[in-house]
Design an enzyme around this catalytic site. Structure first.
Site, PDB file in Angstrom:
ATOM      1  N   LYS A 116       0.820  -0.974   0.083  1.00 58.96           N
ATOM      2  CA  LYS A 116       0.146  -0.103   0.139  1.00 58.96           C
ATOM      3  C   LYS A 116       0.783   1.110   0.040  1.00 58.96           C
ATOM      4  O   LYS A 116       0.418   2.309  -0.513  1.00 58.96           O
ATOM      5  CB  LYS A 116      -0.954   0.110   1.281  1.00 58.96           C
ATOM      6  N   LYS A 158      -2.616   1.837   9.205  1.00 54.70           N
ATOM      7  CA  LYS A 158      -3.104   1.019   8.354  1.00 54.70           C
ATOM      8  C   LYS A 158      -1.663   0.052   7.995  1.00 54.70           C
ATOM      9  O   LYS A 158      -0.492   0.392   8.164  1.00 54.70           O
ATOM     10  CB  LYS A 158      -3.474   1.511   7.073  1.00 54.70           C
ATOM     11  N   GLY A 164      -8.458  -3.779   2.084  1.00 50.30           N
ATOM     12  CA  GLY A 164      -9.933  -4.010   2.601  1.00 50.30           C
ATOM     13  C   GLY A 164     -10.195  -3.583   4.124  1.00 50.30           C
ATOM     14  O   GLY A 164     -11.579  -3.905   4.481  1.00 50.30           O
ATOM     15  N   GLU A 200      -1.936   7.611   8.120  1.00 55.79           N
ATOM     16  CA  GLU A 200      -2.497   8.753   7.317  1.00 55.79           C
ATOM     17  C   GLU A 200      -3.520   9.681   7.864  1.00 55.79           C
ATOM     18  O   GLU A 200      -4.213   9.105   8.934  1.00 55.79           O
ATOM     19  CB  GLU A 200      -3.620   7.988   6.273  1.00 55.79           C
ATOM     20  N   LYS A 201      -3.822  10.644   7.457  1.00 57.29           N
ATOM     21  CA  LYS A 201      -5.004  11.500   7.970  1.00 57.29           C
ATOM     22  C   LYS A 201      -6.376  10.683   8.024  1.00 57.29           C
ATOM     23  O   LYS A 201      -6.457   9.988   6.839  1.00 57.29           O
ATOM     24  CB  LYS A 201      -5.019  12.784   7.126  1.00 57.29           C
ATOM     25  N   GLU A 275     -10.152   2.390  -5.584  1.00 55.56           N
ATOM     26  CA  GLU A 275     -10.945   2.635  -4.677  1.00 55.56           C
ATOM     27  C   GLU A 275     -10.728   4.063  -3.983  1.00 55.56           C
ATOM     28  O   GLU A 275      -9.555   4.386  -3.982  1.00 55.56           O
ATOM     29  CB  GLU A 275     -10.606   1.846  -3.211  1.00 55.56           C
ATOM     30  N   GLU A 288      -6.809   2.275  -2.509  1.00 56.93           N
ATOM     31  CA  GLU A 288      -5.956   1.244  -2.867  1.00 56.93           C
ATOM     32  C   GLU A 288      -6.592   0.707  -4.289  1.00 56.93           C
ATOM     33  O   GLU A 288      -7.938   1.123  -4.683  1.00 56.93           O
ATOM     34  CB  GLU A 288      -6.045  -0.037  -2.007  1.00 56.93           C
ATOM     35  N   ARG A 292      -8.528  -7.553  -8.973  1.00 57.99           N
ATOM     36  CA  ARG A 292      -9.113  -8.724  -9.283  1.00 57.99           C
ATOM     37  C   ARG A 292     -10.778  -8.293  -9.724  1.00 57.99           C
ATOM     38  O   ARG A 292     -10.873  -7.113  -9.862  1.00 57.99           O
ATOM     39  CB  ARG A 292      -9.375  -9.742  -8.115  1.00 57.99           C
TER      40      ARG A 292
HETATM   41  C1  MV4 Z   1      -9.735   5.376   5.547  1.00 58.31           C
HETATM   42  C2  MV4 Z   1     -10.929   5.614   6.048  1.00 58.31           C
HETATM   43  C3  MV4 Z   1     -10.877   7.264   6.486  1.00 58.31           C
HETATM   44  N1  MV4 Z   1      -9.580   7.846   6.648  1.00 58.31           N
HETATM   45  N2  MV4 Z   1      -8.649   5.938   5.473  1.00 58.31           N
HETATM   46  C4  MV4 Z   1     -11.657   0.928   4.656  1.00 58.31           C
HETATM   47  C5  MV4 Z   1     -11.436   0.072   3.426  1.00 58.31           C
HETATM   48  C6  MV4 Z   1      -9.957   0.628   2.979  1.00 58.31           C
HETATM   49  N3  MV4 Z   1      -9.910   0.078   1.724  1.00 58.31           N
HETATM   50  C7  MV4 Z   1      -9.829   1.530   3.454  1.00 58.31           C
HETATM   51  N4  MV4 Z   1     -10.787   2.080   4.448  1.00 58.31           N
HETATM   52  C8  MV4 Z   1     -10.870   3.451   5.180  1.00 58.31           C
HETATM   53  N5  MV4 Z   1      -9.888   3.967   4.816  1.00 58.31           N
HETATM   54  C9  MV4 Z   1      -8.532   7.124   5.942  1.00 58.31           C
HETATM   55  N6  MV4 Z   1      -7.253   7.833   5.890  1.00 58.31           N
HETATM   56  C10 MV4 Z   1     -12.049   5.244   6.224  1.00 58.31           C
HETATM   57  C11 MV4 Z   1     -12.138   3.904   5.706  1.00 58.31           C
HETATM   58  C12 MV4 Z   1     -13.347   3.142   5.766  1.00 58.31           C
HETATM   59  C13 MV4 Z   1     -13.598   2.795   7.228  1.00 58.31           C
HETATM   60  C14 MV4 Z   1     -13.083   2.839   8.210  1.00 58.31           C
HETATM   61  C15 MV4 Z   1     -13.475   2.578   9.603  1.00 58.31           C
HETATM   62  C16 MV4 Z   1     -14.763   1.977   9.615  1.00 58.31           C
HETATM   63  C17 MV4 Z   1     -15.513   1.557   8.460  1.00 58.31           C
HETATM   64  C18 MV4 Z   1     -14.883   1.973   7.187  1.00 58.31           C
HETATM   65  C19 MV4 Z   1     -15.744   1.669   6.026  1.00 58.31           C
HETATM   66  C20 MV4 Z   1     -15.235   2.144   4.838  1.00 58.31           C
HETATM   67  C21 MV4 Z   1     -14.110   2.805   4.477  1.00 58.31           C
END
Ligand code: MV4
Length: 445
Positions: A116, A158, A164, A200-201, A275, A288, A292
Protein backbone atom coordinates in the site's frame (compact mmCIF):
# COMPACT_ATOMS: atom_id res chain seq x y z
CA UNK A 1 -7.10 -17.66 -28.12
CA UNK A 2 -8.03 -19.47 -24.92
CA UNK A 3 -9.67 -22.90 -25.44
CA UNK A 4 -10.30 -24.29 -21.97
CA UNK A 5 -10.45 -22.48 -18.62
CA UNK A 6 -10.06 -23.91 -15.14
CA UNK A 7 -12.40 -21.94 -12.85
CA UNK A 8 -10.52 -21.83 -9.56
CA UNK A 9 -13.47 -20.76 -7.43
CA UNK A 10 -16.92 -21.77 -6.24
CA UNK A 11 -20.40 -20.31 -5.76
CA UNK A 12 -21.95 -17.54 -7.81
CA UNK A 13 -18.67 -16.23 -9.26
CA UNK A 14 -17.72 -19.69 -10.57
CA UNK A 15 -21.09 -19.77 -12.34
CA UNK A 16 -20.65 -16.20 -13.58
CA UNK A 17 -17.27 -17.09 -15.14
CA UNK A 18 -18.69 -20.30 -16.60
CA UNK A 19 -21.46 -18.35 -18.35
CA UNK A 20 -18.96 -15.92 -19.89
CA UNK A 21 -16.78 -18.83 -21.09
CA UNK A 22 -19.75 -20.60 -22.68
CA UNK A 23 -20.77 -17.50 -24.59
CA UNK A 24 -17.18 -17.12 -25.82
CA UNK A 25 -17.08 -20.77 -26.97
CA UNK A 26 -14.47 -21.68 -24.33
CA UNK A 27 -14.58 -25.08 -22.57
CA UNK A 28 -14.78 -25.03 -18.77
CA UNK A 29 -13.29 -27.09 -15.97
CA UNK A 30 -14.82 -26.77 -12.51
CA UNK A 31 -12.67 -27.57 -9.51
CA UNK A 32 -14.34 -28.37 -6.22
CA UNK A 33 -13.75 -29.60 -2.69
CA UNK A 34 -15.19 -32.92 -1.51
CA UNK A 35 -18.21 -31.16 0.07
CA UNK A 36 -18.96 -29.16 -3.12
CA UNK A 37 -19.66 -32.07 -5.49
CA UNK A 38 -23.37 -31.05 -5.67
CA UNK A 39 -22.51 -27.44 -6.51
CA UNK A 40 -24.05 -25.91 -9.65
CA UNK A 41 -20.72 -24.88 -11.11
CA UNK A 42 -19.68 -28.54 -11.01
CA UNK A 43 -22.91 -29.68 -12.68
CA UNK A 44 -22.74 -27.04 -15.44
CA UNK A 45 -19.05 -27.22 -16.35
CA UNK A 46 -17.79 -29.37 -19.21
CA UNK A 47 -15.46 -31.20 -16.81
CA UNK A 48 -14.81 -31.20 -13.08
CA UNK A 49 -11.95 -32.17 -10.82
CA UNK A 50 -12.01 -32.69 -7.05
CA UNK A 51 -9.09 -30.77 -5.57
CA UNK A 52 -9.24 -31.64 -1.87
CA UNK A 53 -11.17 -31.62 1.40
CA UNK A 54 -13.55 -28.92 2.63
CA UNK A 55 -11.14 -26.42 4.25
CA UNK A 56 -10.21 -23.77 1.64
CA UNK A 57 -6.54 -24.08 2.51
CA UNK A 58 -6.65 -27.71 1.27
CA UNK A 59 -8.80 -27.10 -1.81
CA UNK A 60 -9.59 -23.66 -3.29
CA UNK A 61 -6.24 -22.33 -2.03
CA UNK A 62 -4.34 -25.48 -2.98
CA UNK A 63 -2.16 -24.26 -5.85
CA UNK A 64 -0.66 -27.66 -6.67
CA UNK A 65 -4.06 -29.35 -6.86
CA UNK A 66 -5.45 -26.60 -9.10
CA UNK A 67 -2.42 -26.65 -11.40
CA UNK A 68 -2.72 -30.45 -11.60
CA UNK A 69 -6.39 -30.08 -12.54
CA UNK A 70 -5.31 -27.80 -15.39
CA UNK A 71 -2.67 -30.28 -16.49
CA UNK A 72 -4.89 -33.39 -16.51
CA UNK A 73 -7.70 -31.60 -18.36
CA UNK A 74 -5.32 -29.96 -20.85
CA UNK A 75 -6.65 -26.50 -19.96
CA UNK A 76 -4.76 -23.44 -21.17
CA UNK A 77 -5.99 -20.80 -18.70
CA UNK A 78 -7.06 -20.31 -15.07
CA UNK A 79 -9.67 -17.84 -13.85
CA UNK A 80 -9.31 -17.22 -10.09
CA UNK A 81 -12.55 -15.22 -9.57
CA UNK A 82 -12.41 -13.13 -6.38
CA UNK A 83 -11.02 -14.10 -2.97
CA UNK A 84 -9.00 -17.35 -2.75
CA UNK A 85 -5.98 -17.12 -5.11
CA UNK A 86 -7.18 -14.09 -7.08
CA UNK A 87 -4.62 -11.64 -5.66
CA UNK A 88 -1.81 -14.11 -5.08
CA UNK A 89 1.16 -12.86 -7.16
CA UNK A 90 3.06 -16.11 -6.68
CA UNK A 91 0.15 -18.12 -8.11
CA UNK A 92 -0.13 -15.82 -11.15
CA UNK A 93 3.60 -16.23 -11.72
CA UNK A 94 3.49 -20.03 -11.41
CA UNK A 95 0.55 -20.23 -13.83
CA UNK A 96 2.44 -18.25 -16.42
CA UNK A 97 5.62 -20.31 -15.87
CA UNK A 98 3.54 -23.46 -16.46
CA UNK A 99 2.32 -22.05 -19.78
CA UNK A 100 -1.15 -21.30 -18.36
CA UNK A 101 -2.78 -17.93 -18.95
CA UNK A 102 -3.71 -16.42 -15.58
CA UNK A 103 -6.91 -14.47 -16.27
CA UNK A 104 -6.00 -11.42 -14.24
CA UNK A 105 -3.25 -8.86 -13.93
CA UNK A 106 0.48 -9.62 -13.91
CA UNK A 107 2.28 -10.69 -10.73
CA UNK A 108 4.13 -7.38 -10.91
CA UNK A 109 0.82 -5.43 -11.06
CA UNK A 110 -0.32 -7.28 -7.94
CA UNK A 111 2.92 -6.68 -6.04
CA UNK A 112 3.05 -2.97 -6.87
CA UNK A 113 -0.55 -2.42 -5.77
CA UNK A 114 -0.46 -4.98 -2.94
CA UNK A 115 2.15 -2.94 -1.09
CA UNK A 116 0.00 0.00 0.00
CA UNK A 117 2.93 2.38 0.55
CA UNK A 118 4.39 1.71 -2.89
CA UNK A 119 0.88 2.08 -4.36
CA UNK A 120 0.51 5.49 -2.68
CA UNK A 121 3.87 6.62 -4.08
CA UNK A 122 3.22 5.29 -7.58
CA UNK A 123 -0.19 6.92 -7.98
CA UNK A 124 0.99 10.21 -6.45
CA UNK A 125 3.68 10.40 -9.13
CA UNK A 126 0.86 10.00 -11.67
CA UNK A 127 -0.99 13.02 -10.25
CA UNK A 128 -3.61 11.12 -8.24
CA UNK A 129 -4.60 12.74 -4.92
CA UNK A 130 -3.94 10.88 -1.65
CA UNK A 131 -4.58 11.85 1.98
CA UNK A 132 -1.63 13.35 3.90
CA UNK A 133 0.44 10.54 5.37
CA UNK A 134 3.75 8.77 5.61
CA UNK A 135 5.89 8.03 2.54
CA UNK A 136 7.37 4.91 4.14
CA UNK A 137 6.70 2.45 6.94
CA UNK A 138 6.57 3.84 10.49
CA UNK A 139 9.13 1.89 12.54
CA UNK A 140 8.52 3.04 16.13
CA UNK A 141 5.93 4.58 18.48
CA UNK A 142 8.08 7.69 18.87
CA UNK A 143 8.18 8.13 15.11
CA UNK A 144 4.42 7.48 14.97
CA UNK A 145 3.70 10.19 17.58
CA UNK A 146 5.90 12.68 15.75
CA UNK A 147 4.25 11.96 12.37
CA UNK A 148 0.69 11.94 13.74
CA UNK A 149 1.41 15.34 15.34
CA UNK A 150 2.51 16.71 11.98
CA UNK A 151 -0.48 15.26 10.10
CA UNK A 152 -2.95 16.30 12.81
CA UNK A 153 -5.45 14.06 14.61
CA UNK A 154 -7.50 12.01 13.92
CA UNK A 155 -5.16 9.68 12.06
CA UNK A 156 -5.53 6.11 10.87
CA UNK A 157 -2.90 3.37 11.12
CA UNK A 158 -2.93 0.83 8.29
CA UNK A 159 -0.91 -2.26 7.39
CA UNK A 160 1.47 -1.82 4.43
CA UNK A 161 0.60 -5.34 3.29
CA UNK A 162 -3.07 -5.00 4.27
CA UNK A 163 -6.18 -3.92 2.45
CA UNK A 164 -9.93 -4.07 2.63
CA UNK A 165 -9.95 -2.35 6.00
CA UNK A 166 -8.68 -5.22 8.13
CA UNK A 167 -6.49 -4.28 11.07
CA UNK A 168 -6.89 -0.52 10.68
CA UNK A 169 -6.77 1.63 13.83
CA UNK A 170 -8.30 5.08 14.13
CA UNK A 171 -6.48 7.33 16.62
CA UNK A 172 -8.04 10.53 17.99
CA UNK A 173 -5.34 11.66 20.43
CA UNK A 174 -1.63 11.04 21.13
CA UNK A 175 -2.42 9.25 24.42
CA UNK A 176 -4.12 6.38 22.56
CA UNK A 177 -1.44 6.11 19.91
CA UNK A 178 1.00 3.67 21.62
CA UNK A 179 -1.66 0.99 22.16
CA UNK A 180 -3.16 1.45 18.69
CA UNK A 181 0.29 1.34 17.10
CA UNK A 182 1.22 -1.92 18.88
CA UNK A 183 -2.17 -3.50 18.07
CA UNK A 184 -1.94 -2.48 14.40
CA UNK A 185 1.56 -3.97 14.09
CA UNK A 186 0.65 -7.27 15.70
CA UNK A 187 -2.58 -7.57 13.67
CA UNK A 188 -0.60 -6.77 10.52
CA UNK A 189 1.91 -9.50 11.37
CA UNK A 190 -0.82 -12.02 12.17
CA UNK A 191 -3.05 -11.14 9.19
CA UNK A 192 -0.56 -10.38 6.44
CA UNK A 193 2.79 -11.79 7.63
CA UNK A 194 4.32 -8.31 7.72
CA UNK A 195 4.17 -5.99 10.76
CA UNK A 196 4.88 -2.77 8.83
CA UNK A 197 2.28 -0.03 9.19
CA UNK A 198 1.84 3.50 7.84
CA UNK A 199 -0.18 6.50 8.99
CA UNK A 200 -2.70 8.65 7.15
CA UNK A 201 -4.95 11.54 8.03
CA UNK A 202 -8.33 10.02 9.00
CA UNK A 203 -11.20 11.16 6.82
CA UNK A 204 -14.50 11.22 8.78
CA UNK A 205 -17.75 9.88 7.32
CA UNK A 206 -16.48 9.41 3.78
CA UNK A 207 -18.26 7.69 0.95
CA UNK A 208 -16.55 4.68 -0.56
CA UNK A 209 -16.55 5.31 -4.30
CA UNK A 210 -14.63 3.07 -6.68
CA UNK A 211 -13.93 3.13 -10.40
CA UNK A 212 -14.03 0.03 -12.61
CA UNK A 213 -11.01 -0.26 -14.87
CA UNK A 214 -10.67 -2.26 -18.08
CA UNK A 215 -7.13 -2.67 -19.44
CA UNK A 216 -5.58 -4.76 -22.20
CA UNK A 217 -2.04 -6.06 -22.70
CA UNK A 218 -1.24 -3.27 -25.18
CA UNK A 219 -1.31 -0.32 -22.80
CA UNK A 220 -4.94 0.68 -23.41
CA UNK A 221 -6.89 1.57 -20.27
CA UNK A 222 -10.47 2.80 -19.96
CA UNK A 223 -12.90 3.09 -17.06
CA UNK A 224 -16.56 2.07 -16.77
CA UNK A 225 -17.61 4.73 -14.29
CA UNK A 226 -18.02 4.48 -10.54
CA UNK A 227 -19.83 2.47 -7.88
CA UNK A 228 -20.88 3.72 -4.47
CA UNK A 229 -20.14 1.00 -1.91
CA UNK A 230 -20.77 3.02 1.24
CA UNK A 231 -23.33 0.62 2.73
CA UNK A 232 -20.99 -1.68 4.60
CA UNK A 233 -20.78 -3.31 7.99
CA UNK A 234 -17.40 -4.11 9.54
CA UNK A 235 -15.73 -3.75 6.13
CA UNK A 236 -18.20 -6.16 4.53
CA UNK A 237 -20.03 -4.45 1.69
CA UNK A 238 -23.74 -5.25 1.78
CA UNK A 239 -25.26 -2.96 -0.86
CA UNK A 240 -23.58 -1.36 -3.85
CA UNK A 241 -24.93 0.96 -6.51
CA UNK A 242 -23.90 2.64 -9.72
CA UNK A 243 -23.54 5.44 -10.47
CA UNK A 244 -22.83 7.38 -7.23
CA UNK A 245 -25.97 9.48 -6.93
CA UNK A 246 -24.37 12.68 -5.59
CA UNK A 247 -21.19 12.88 -7.68
CA UNK A 248 -20.97 16.13 -9.68
CA UNK A 249 -20.06 15.45 -13.34
CA UNK A 250 -16.85 17.46 -13.02
CA UNK A 251 -15.69 15.32 -10.06
CA UNK A 252 -16.79 12.14 -11.86
CA UNK A 253 -14.65 13.05 -14.85
CA UNK A 254 -11.61 13.83 -12.68
CA UNK A 255 -12.02 10.64 -10.65
CA UNK A 256 -12.25 8.57 -13.83
CA UNK A 257 -9.15 10.24 -15.28
CA UNK A 258 -7.26 9.64 -12.01
CA UNK A 259 -8.28 5.97 -11.95
CA UNK A 260 -7.01 5.49 -15.51
CA UNK A 261 -3.78 7.33 -14.62
CA UNK A 262 -3.30 5.09 -11.55
CA UNK A 263 -3.75 1.92 -13.63
CA UNK A 264 -1.43 3.22 -16.34
CA UNK A 265 1.19 4.06 -13.71
CA UNK A 266 1.68 0.33 -13.00
CA UNK A 267 1.22 -0.73 -16.65
CA UNK A 268 -1.92 -2.55 -15.52
CA UNK A 269 -3.65 -5.17 -17.62
CA UNK A 270 -6.96 -6.99 -16.98
CA UNK A 271 -9.93 -5.65 -15.01
CA UNK A 272 -9.38 -3.89 -11.71
CA UNK A 273 -10.85 -1.34 -9.36
CA UNK A 274 -9.46 1.89 -7.99
CA UNK A 275 -10.95 2.66 -4.56
CA UNK A 276 -11.39 6.27 -3.48
CA UNK A 277 -12.72 7.97 -0.38
CA UNK A 278 -15.01 10.88 -1.18
CA UNK A 279 -15.41 13.49 1.56
CA UNK A 280 -18.40 15.78 2.19
CA UNK A 281 -16.76 18.55 0.11
CA UNK A 282 -16.41 16.22 -2.91
CA UNK A 283 -12.65 15.86 -2.47
CA UNK A 284 -11.53 12.37 -3.39
CA UNK A 285 -8.45 10.42 -2.34
CA UNK A 286 -6.90 7.20 -3.63
CA UNK A 287 -7.18 4.33 -1.10
CA UNK A 288 -6.09 1.19 -2.86
CA UNK A 289 -6.40 -0.81 -6.05
CA UNK A 290 -8.18 -4.17 -6.09
CA UNK A 291 -6.40 -6.28 -8.68
CA UNK A 292 -9.28 -8.69 -9.30
CA UNK A 293 -12.85 -8.76 -10.52
CA UNK A 294 -15.08 -7.69 -7.64
CA UNK A 295 -18.29 -9.07 -6.15
CA UNK A 296 -20.13 -5.87 -7.11
CA UNK A 297 -19.08 -5.79 -10.81
CA UNK A 298 -22.70 -6.47 -12.00
CA UNK A 299 -23.98 -2.98 -11.15
CA UNK A 300 -21.41 -1.60 -13.58
CA UNK A 301 -22.40 -4.18 -16.20
CA UNK A 302 -26.05 -3.10 -15.87
CA UNK A 303 -25.38 0.61 -16.46
CA UNK A 304 -22.79 0.14 -19.24
CA UNK A 305 -24.11 -2.98 -20.98
CA UNK A 306 -20.57 -4.39 -20.96
CA UNK A 307 -19.85 -7.98 -19.87
CA UNK A 308 -16.84 -7.37 -17.62
CA UNK A 309 -15.85 -11.05 -17.32
CA UNK A 310 -15.89 -11.54 -21.10
CA UNK A 311 -13.72 -8.47 -21.54
CA UNK A 312 -11.36 -9.77 -18.85
CA UNK A 313 -10.99 -13.10 -20.68
CA UNK A 314 -10.48 -11.37 -24.05
CA UNK A 315 -7.85 -9.12 -22.48
CA UNK A 316 -6.02 -12.13 -20.99
CA UNK A 317 -6.09 -13.78 -24.43
CA UNK A 318 -4.23 -10.75 -25.76
CA UNK A 319 -7.03 -8.99 -27.62
CA UNK A 320 -6.93 -5.20 -27.66
CA UNK A 321 -9.86 -3.44 -25.94
CA UNK A 322 -12.97 -3.29 -28.12
CA UNK A 323 -14.04 0.05 -26.63
CA UNK A 324 -12.66 3.54 -26.44
CA UNK A 325 -13.49 5.77 -23.47
CA UNK A 326 -15.97 7.78 -25.56
CA UNK A 327 -17.86 4.57 -26.43
CA UNK A 328 -18.79 4.10 -22.76
CA UNK A 329 -22.26 5.43 -21.99
CA UNK A 330 -23.84 5.29 -18.54
CA UNK A 331 -27.49 4.29 -18.68
CA UNK A 332 -29.85 4.45 -15.68
CA UNK A 333 -29.16 3.25 -12.17
CA UNK A 334 -28.31 -0.18 -10.73
CA UNK A 335 -28.34 -1.54 -7.16
CA UNK A 336 -27.00 -4.81 -5.80
CA UNK A 337 -27.98 -6.44 -2.51
CA UNK A 338 -25.74 -9.20 -1.21
CA UNK A 339 -28.01 -11.90 0.18
CA UNK A 340 -26.16 -13.78 2.91
CA UNK A 341 -27.15 -16.92 4.79
CA UNK A 342 -27.01 -14.97 8.05
CA UNK A 343 -29.25 -13.81 10.85
CA UNK A 344 -30.69 -10.50 9.52
CA UNK A 345 -30.22 -8.76 12.90
CA UNK A 346 -26.90 -10.11 14.19
CA UNK A 347 -25.26 -11.04 10.88
CA UNK A 348 -24.10 -14.38 12.31
CA UNK A 349 -23.76 -17.18 9.71
CA UNK A 350 -26.78 -19.52 9.40
CA UNK A 351 -25.79 -22.39 7.11
CA UNK A 352 -28.25 -25.21 6.42
CA UNK A 353 -30.57 -26.67 3.81
CA UNK A 354 -32.70 -24.43 1.60
CA UNK A 355 -36.22 -25.86 1.72
CA UNK A 356 -38.37 -23.77 -0.59
CA UNK A 357 -36.84 -21.45 -3.18
CA UNK A 358 -38.24 -18.97 -5.68
CA UNK A 359 -36.25 -16.25 -7.43
CA UNK A 360 -37.69 -12.87 -8.43
CA UNK A 361 -38.03 -11.89 -12.09
CA UNK A 362 -39.37 -9.18 -14.34
CA UNK A 363 -37.81 -6.25 -16.19
CA UNK A 364 -34.46 -5.10 -14.84
CA UNK A 365 -34.02 -7.89 -12.29
CA UNK A 366 -30.92 -10.11 -12.23
CA UNK A 367 -29.99 -12.85 -9.76
CA UNK A 368 -26.37 -14.02 -9.64
CA UNK A 369 -26.42 -17.10 -7.46
CA UNK A 370 -25.39 -20.74 -7.37
CA UNK A 371 -27.97 -22.03 -4.89
CA UNK A 372 -31.21 -23.92 -5.59
CA UNK A 373 -34.06 -25.62 -3.75
CA UNK A 374 -32.77 -28.32 -1.35
CA UNK A 375 -29.19 -27.00 -1.69
CA UNK A 376 -27.20 -27.20 1.55
CA UNK A 377 -25.43 -23.91 2.38
CA UNK A 378 -22.08 -25.05 3.79
CA UNK A 379 -20.48 -23.70 6.96
CA UNK A 380 -16.96 -23.93 5.48
CA UNK A 381 -17.19 -20.97 3.12
CA UNK A 382 -18.40 -17.39 2.74
CA UNK A 383 -22.06 -16.90 3.66
CA UNK A 384 -23.05 -14.96 0.52
CA UNK A 385 -25.61 -17.10 -1.35
CA UNK A 386 -26.93 -14.65 -3.94
CA UNK A 387 -26.58 -11.20 -5.39
CA UNK A 388 -29.85 -9.54 -6.31
CA UNK A 389 -29.25 -6.82 -8.87
CA UNK A 390 -31.79 -4.40 -10.29
CA UNK A 391 -31.56 -1.84 -13.07
CA UNK A 392 -33.97 1.03 -13.75
CA UNK A 393 -34.06 4.49 -15.33
CA UNK A 394 -33.55 6.35 -12.05
CA UNK A 395 -32.29 5.61 -8.53
CA UNK A 396 -35.78 6.11 -7.12
CA UNK A 397 -37.21 3.50 -9.51
CA UNK A 398 -34.30 1.15 -8.84
CA UNK A 399 -34.99 1.28 -5.08
CA UNK A 400 -38.67 0.49 -5.67
CA UNK A 401 -37.76 -2.33 -8.04
CA UNK A 402 -35.32 -3.75 -5.46
CA UNK A 403 -37.97 -3.62 -2.73
CA UNK A 404 -40.39 -5.42 -5.07
CA UNK A 405 -37.81 -8.06 -6.05
CA UNK A 406 -36.83 -8.65 -2.40
CA UNK A 407 -40.52 -9.21 -1.63
CA UNK A 408 -40.70 -11.84 -4.37
CA UNK A 409 -37.55 -13.66 -3.31
CA UNK A 410 -38.49 -16.78 -1.32
CA UNK A 411 -35.71 -18.61 0.50
CA UNK A 412 -37.04 -21.00 3.17
CA UNK A 413 -35.26 -23.32 5.59
CA UNK A 414 -32.44 -20.90 6.44
CA UNK A 415 -32.21 -17.32 7.67
CA UNK A 416 -31.08 -14.73 5.13
CA UNK A 417 -30.34 -11.00 5.11
CA UNK A 418 -33.36 -10.29 2.86
CA UNK A 419 -35.27 -8.60 5.75
CA UNK A 420 -32.27 -6.35 6.39
CA UNK A 421 -32.22 -5.24 2.75
CA UNK A 422 -35.97 -4.56 2.85
CA UNK A 423 -35.42 -2.24 5.82
CA UNK A 424 -32.67 -0.36 3.98
CA UNK A 425 -34.82 0.05 0.83
CA UNK A 426 -37.52 1.61 3.04
CA UNK A 427 -35.16 3.86 5.01
CA UNK A 428 -35.63 7.58 4.36
CA UNK A 429 -31.95 8.51 4.60
CA UNK A 430 -31.05 5.77 2.12
CA UNK A 431 -33.84 6.79 -0.25
CA UNK A 432 -32.64 10.39 -0.10
CA UNK A 433 -29.11 9.24 -0.94
CA UNK A 434 -27.78 10.40 2.41
CA UNK A 435 -25.25 7.61 2.76
CA UNK A 436 -21.64 7.28 3.87
CA UNK A 437 -19.52 4.53 5.41
CA UNK A 438 -21.02 5.25 8.85
CA UNK A 439 -24.64 4.78 7.67
CA UNK A 440 -25.27 1.33 9.16
CA UNK A 441 -23.57 2.16 12.47
CA UNK A 442 -25.70 5.22 13.17
CA UNK A 443 -28.99 4.17 11.54
CA UNK A 444 -31.76 2.39 13.46
CA UNK A 445 -33.30 0.35 10.69
C1 MV4 B 1 -9.75 5.27 5.48
C2 MV4 B 1 -10.87 5.86 6.07
C3 MV4 B 1 -10.75 7.15 6.53
N1 MV4 B 1 -9.59 7.80 6.42
N2 MV4 B 1 -8.61 5.97 5.40
C4 MV4 B 1 -11.66 0.96 4.67
C5 MV4 B 1 -11.37 0.04 3.54
C6 MV4 B 1 -10.01 0.39 3.10
N3 MV4 B 1 -9.86 0.21 1.70
C7 MV4 B 1 -9.82 1.79 3.50
N4 MV4 B 1 -10.84 2.09 4.48
C8 MV4 B 1 -10.91 3.31 5.04
N5 MV4 B 1 -9.77 4.04 4.99
C9 MV4 B 1 -8.54 7.20 5.86
N6 MV4 B 1 -7.39 7.87 5.77
C10 MV4 B 1 -12.04 5.12 6.16
C11 MV4 B 1 -12.06 3.84 5.66
C12 MV4 B 1 -13.29 3.13 5.81
C13 MV4 B 1 -13.75 2.74 7.07
C14 MV4 B 1 -13.02 2.96 8.22
C15 MV4 B 1 -13.49 2.56 9.46
C16 MV4 B 1 -14.74 1.92 9.56
C17 MV4 B 1 -15.46 1.65 8.43
C18 MV4 B 1 -14.98 2.06 7.18
C19 MV4 B 1 -15.73 1.80 6.05
C20 MV4 B 1 -15.26 2.20 4.84
C21 MV4 B 1 -14.04 2.86 4.72
Amino acid sequence: MIHKVVIANRGEIALRILRACKELGIKTVAVHSTVDSEALHVKLADQSVCIGPAPSIDSYLNMKAILSAAEVTDADAIHPGYGFLSENAEFAEICNNCGLTFIGPTAENMRLMGDKISARQTVTAAGVPILPGTKSGVPSVDEAIKIAGEIGYPVIIKATAGGGGRGMKIVHAPTSLPNAFAAARSEAQAGFGNPEVYIEKYCERPRHVEIQILADKHGNVIHLGERDCSIQRRHQKLIEEAPCSILPDEVRRKMGDCAVAAAKAVNYSSVGTIEFLLDADYNFYFMEMNTRVQVEHPVTEMITGIDIIKEQIMSAAGHPLRFKQEDIKINGHAIECRINAEDPEKFTPCPGKIDGYHTPGGLGVRVDSAVYDQYKVLPHYDSMIAKLIVHAETREEAIKRMARALDEYIIEGIKTTIPFHQRVMNNREFIEGNIDTGFLERTKL
